[in-house]
Write an enzyme that holds these catalytic residues in place. Sequence first.
Site, PDB file in Angstrom:
ATOM      1  CG  ASP A  97     -25.907  41.326 -15.572  1.00  0.00           C
ATOM      2  OD1 ASP A  97     -24.915  40.649 -15.639  1.00  0.00           O
ATOM      3  OD2 ASP A  97     -26.818  41.119 -14.702  1.00  0.00           O
ATOM      4  CD  GLU A  98     -28.109  43.120 -11.474  1.00  0.00           C
ATOM      5  OE1 GLU A  98     -29.056  43.544 -11.092  1.00  0.00           O
ATOM      6  OE2 GLU A  98     -27.895  41.947 -11.305  1.00  0.00           O
ATOM      7  CB  VAL A  99     -20.215  46.070 -13.163  1.00  0.00           C
ATOM      8  CG1 VAL A  99     -18.905  45.886 -12.386  1.00  0.00           C
ATOM      9  CG2 VAL A  99     -20.431  44.814 -14.169  1.00  0.00           C
TER      10      VAL A  99
END
Lengths: 377, 377
Positions: free
Chosen positions: A171-173
């Site tokens: 997530d949240e890359v």
Amino acid sequence: MVLYMAFRVIKVHMSPWTIIDQPRFSYRGLLIDTSRHYLPLPVIRKVIDSMTYAKLNVLHWHIVDTESFPLEIPSYPKLWNGAYSTSEQYSVADAAEIVSFAQKRGINVLAEIDVPGHALSWGTGYPSLWPSKDCQQPLDVSNEFTFKVIDGILSDFSKIFKFKFVHLGGDEVDTSCWTTTPHISKWLKKNGMNESQAYQYFVLRAQNLALSHGYEIVNWEETFNNFGNKLSRKTVVHNWLGGGVAQQVVASGLRCIVSNQDKWYLDHLDTTWQEFYANEPLTNITNLKQQKLVIGGEVCMWGERIDGSDIEQTIWPRAAAAAERLWTPYDELAKDPRQVTGRLAHFRCLLNQRGVAAAPLAGQGRAAPEANRGCFW
Amino acid sequence: MVLYMAFRVIKVHMSPWTIIDQPRFSYRGLLIDTSRHYLPLPVIRKVIDSMTYAKLNVLHWHIVDTESFPLEIPSYPKLWNGAYSTSEQYSVADAAEIVSFAQKRGINVLAEIDVPGHALSWGTGYPSLWPSKDCQQPLDVSNEFTFKVIDGILSDFSKIFKFKFVHLGGDEVDTSCWTTTPHISKWLKKNGMNESQAYQYFVLRAQNLALSHGYEIVNWEETFNNFGNKLSRKTVVHNWLGGGVAQQVVASGLRCIVSNQDKWYLDHLDTTWQEFYANEPLTNITNLKQQKLVIGGEVCMWGERIDGSDIEQTIWPRAAAAAERLWTPYDELAKDPRQVTGRLAHFRCLLNQRGVAAAPLAGQGRAAPEANRGCFW
């Protein structure tokens, strides 16, 4: 006598009763986060004990993240340097003990390494995992060492964490360090990848490493949202952003775990137990075959403002409201949460009687009790 | 080898070390209140365990009060009717187990009945203890049954609570029910007493009952402030209103315990650990003989907004700051609390490691930890 539990039939000899009960969903999880704050072993053991009272059966151990790397990894021992302190570390023996403690209580431990985005602390011991000293995550996609380390971690994991799933995050890359760091930008060009393709390349390569160690995979929903059709068919997509993703995941034939943050994130202190209770994982999923692909749900106790001082009353009693939805047949669930109030209040008092610091139902998460009253109304 | 502890010399055979240490004050207390909210037995046991880590040695158990009467009293079994519920009661066996559990850890249990003012719940089972149905406290001073019940309670106490002291309360007595209730007003006239004399009569008669059961007595400071020279010489005066009373108490030759609410009341969430640390029981007491009459101090965890969900983090770490003042020789105490910060922060982390939910040092009592940091700085 015959005891039906978790889809298995268990014979209890010489008992004068019959229990016919089974969970609606096989995966009923609670996430704990030991990176933002370290949780001492007695605290984790108490959380596990308390899970059994609400029939939760998966402890999702978000072990490491950007902030700290508390777990010993024998293959790459300097990863442990990313711990906050030597008093805030888990040895392999500690982790194995937690797995065994959980297993004895019918609880599986889902271990997570959240890559490539949430892994800054890995570079404390191995700075070459960072794109550069000044731009420290995501993990360097261009560096073969990155995947060697992931392989080493998963190899060590496979000796400790015996649950069939491992969680690979995803997530949240924010890929800006990849494009601004010259050697990575060069590598991207050489390999004909843009940032988005590199993100996919990373996640899929990590998936293959997990598969090679015998694991099926859980990934956060961004991986599905970005390149769902490329994911291994052994992937379970872990929803967290909001409602609606589960129906797309199961329509594509993949499995799903529901944790939408607006309803099932325990660090959102203003989310009431009524909202936890009302959150239905099968919303808009009517096809029976697709329904079966929703393997369950999970409440998430992220660790930013949580440590050994306040975790229990932030988890309970709201986690129990979700646990009832995950266990009870749909038609037997309360349509109006008011029907649950008395029972849940009683359950929170029972938790207190058992030494679990479950908070009152009224007010925000972990609110103080109202003045001068009994617990059992 | 010889271990000096609590003024006793203890021989530890075959040990390769010597400890020379003793407490500055013999009485180092923590009050818990099980009337405003019931505290389950596992919670009380955890509090006792945690006390040992800070070398506190008296659990002042404020068992009953206006709001509820959780303790079984075999002599007057209906007193138990004043409990919030049958699940919120302590049997005699429960109380004895707590005393034994504490004793094994070097902790005495000081039991309290707070009369005549804080006893409304007694009348749930025995309404004749109330002045009238509409005016329910203080206990009816004109009724011989009142003193029979106190005698019965103290008789039962003497079989359970083996500490040499019993606490008889005596604070916050509003005598208006005595003057407005006809049969009491009549009794006052007949006995030539005004309200204030009746209050003194009540407290002294209760003291005599306690003495007859072999106890020395603790009373809250109002008894001293109103008629100190009449109190039994076996009285310890328990300060709570503010600083300054201790010097008057010991000047009169009585003993004193310090708990001034502006510094050592744990329910005052805005009182910082620095204020707990800095509160000196011997302020303005220079005479050595008088200093010895200050037997110690006590931090008070009143129960209005406390139950099994939040008691630990409201007690700790602030109680530990007071505990250091009560143990450590005056000259070795930090003059500037900043010298204590690192050590106390470390101690709170140790408590967490031991499964005690001690809160962070910063912020109000039981504040959440700051985001994303290690516990050991």
